[in-house]
Design an enzyme around this catalytic site. Sequence first.
Site, PDB file in Angstrom:
ATOM      1  N   CYS A  64     -11.069   2.427  -0.286  1.00  0.00           N
ATOM      2  CA  CYS A  64      -9.702   2.872  -0.021  1.00  0.00           C
ATOM      3  C   CYS A  64      -9.323   2.122   1.239  1.00  0.00           C
ATOM      4  O   CYS A  64     -10.059   2.155   2.231  1.00  0.00           O
ATOM      5  CB  CYS A  64      -9.657   4.377   0.212  1.00  0.00           C
ATOM      6  N   ASP A 120       0.866  -1.186   0.000  1.00  0.00           N
ATOM      7  CA  ASP A 120       0.000   0.000   0.000  1.00  0.00           C
ATOM      8  C   ASP A 120       0.903   1.238   0.000  1.00  0.00           C
ATOM      9  O   ASP A 120       2.095   1.145   0.291  1.00  0.00           O
ATOM     10  CB  ASP A 120      -0.902   0.012   1.252  1.00  0.00           C
ATOM     11  N   SER A 121       0.294   2.381  -0.271  1.00  0.00           N
ATOM     12  CA  SER A 121       1.074   3.618  -0.242  1.00  0.00           C
ATOM     13  C   SER A 121       1.521   3.942   1.190  1.00  0.00           C
ATOM     14  O   SER A 121       2.512   4.637   1.391  1.00  0.00           O
ATOM     15  CB  SER A 121       0.232   4.768  -0.799  1.00  0.00           C
ATOM     16  N   GLU A 176      -3.270   8.682   8.183  1.00  0.00           N
ATOM     17  CA  GLU A 176      -1.806   8.756   8.231  1.00  0.00           C
ATOM     18  C   GLU A 176      -1.325   9.542   9.466  1.00  0.00           C
ATOM     19  O   GLU A 176      -0.218   9.368   9.932  1.00  0.00           O
ATOM     20  CB  GLU A 176      -1.249   9.386   6.947  1.00  0.00           C
ATOM     21  N   CYS A 200      -4.305  -1.484  -2.158  1.00  0.00           N
ATOM     22  CA  CYS A 200      -4.477  -0.047  -2.355  1.00  0.00           C
ATOM     23  C   CYS A 200      -5.380   0.119  -3.567  1.00  0.00           C
ATOM     24  O   CYS A 200      -5.053  -0.379  -4.655  1.00  0.00           O
ATOM     25  CB  CYS A 200      -3.101   0.577  -2.613  1.00  0.00           C
ATOM     26  N   HIS A 232      -7.328   2.593   3.460  1.00  0.00           N
ATOM     27  CA  HIS A 232      -7.187   3.424   4.663  1.00  0.00           C
ATOM     28  C   HIS A 232      -8.520   3.536   5.416  1.00  0.00           C
ATOM     29  O   HIS A 232      -8.545   3.708   6.626  1.00  0.00           O
ATOM     30  CB  HIS A 232      -6.746   4.846   4.300  1.00  0.00           C
TER      31      HIS A 232
HETATM   32  N1  DGL Z   1      -4.904   3.052   0.714  1.00  0.00           N
HETATM   33  C1  DGL Z   1      -5.009   3.688  -0.531  1.00  0.00           C
HETATM   34  C2  DGL Z   1      -6.174   3.270  -1.359  1.00  0.00           C
HETATM   35  O1  DGL Z   1      -6.727   2.216  -1.084  1.00  0.00           O
HETATM   36  C3  DGL Z   1      -4.220   4.810  -0.856  1.00  0.00           C
HETATM   37  C4  DGL Z   1      -4.515   6.127  -0.492  1.00  0.00           C
HETATM   38  C5  DGL Z   1      -3.520   7.121  -0.996  1.00  0.00           C
HETATM   39  O2  DGL Z   1      -2.323   6.857  -0.946  1.00  0.00           O
HETATM   40  O3  DGL Z   1      -3.981   8.175  -1.442  1.00  0.00           O
HETATM   41  O4  DGL Z   1      -6.586   3.939  -2.273  1.00  0.00           O
END
Ligand code: DGL
Length: 276
Positions: free
Chosen positions: A193, A13-14, A161, A76, A195
């Site tokens: 997402c 993931d990012s 984050e 992600c 997150h």
């Molecule tokens: N967790 C991410 C997603 O599912 C990334 C969010 C990001 O880096 O902007 O899209």
Amino acid sequence: MKRLVKGPIGIFDSGFGGISVLKEIERILPGYRYIYLGDTARAPYGTRSMEVVHTFTEQAVDFLFKQGCRIVIIACNTASAEALRKVQQEYLPKHFPDRRVLGVVVPALEEAVRVTRSGRIGVLATGGTVRSGKFPRELRKIDKNMHVVQQAAPLLVPLVEEGEYRSPAAMLILRKYLVPLKRAGIDTLILACTHYGHFEGAIRRELGSRIKIVSEGKVVARKLKEYLARHPEMAVQLERRRGTVFYTTDLTERFRVIGAALLGRPVRPKKAVLGS
Ligand code: DGL
């Protein structure tokens, strides 16, 4: 006869988002070895162009394969939406034809289609994922009668984050994104997402019990288990030695603290250098 090389499962993931997926995968598939990679030096991805997200994703997948991973889960949505297809069609056959890269978009949509009654499905995602049009496009392939209502929620990733997913300010911002979805009459919401998995409890409370929530952690973990049952030739390549190693592209105290809070155990990442 060719010797069977075994390796871990990579989860990418990012930043922190994929930890919600890792947590569920470890729960449902214990006894395997995992490598988690968070591209923390370059997160968030959601505000970047498709070209850049593709380059970053390819570098991350390459890093994980070079660590010996046999399967990589792109945990992600932004990377799955903007880069997965190209990585599968171009990078993989050229560099690692016997390995696999799996994403999160299709599993989430299949689950939403399974649980919706009205066929009105909400998608809460980053700006990049919404702009890519990936969710409506893939949904049309699964079932033409379904309707997608997308809502970009750019402030939620920075909140996770920062470890701010329970504060009153976070709840205010969350409400701002959920109101249009409620008004659009959805009966199912995909937290598109990874997150957002960390906001699941709060989102459930805001939406009430009539709107079903598809949270990708559980869905992706279940789909991976089903995938391994359907593909024993991949399952035998996985190392059966419990343990997870963490890598991030920036070593910060923040990742250790928030990662540990999200996962419920200490997290000590090593530094990854991507694109070398
Ligand atoms: N967790 C991410 C997603 O599912 C990334 C969010 C990001 O880096 O902007 O899209």
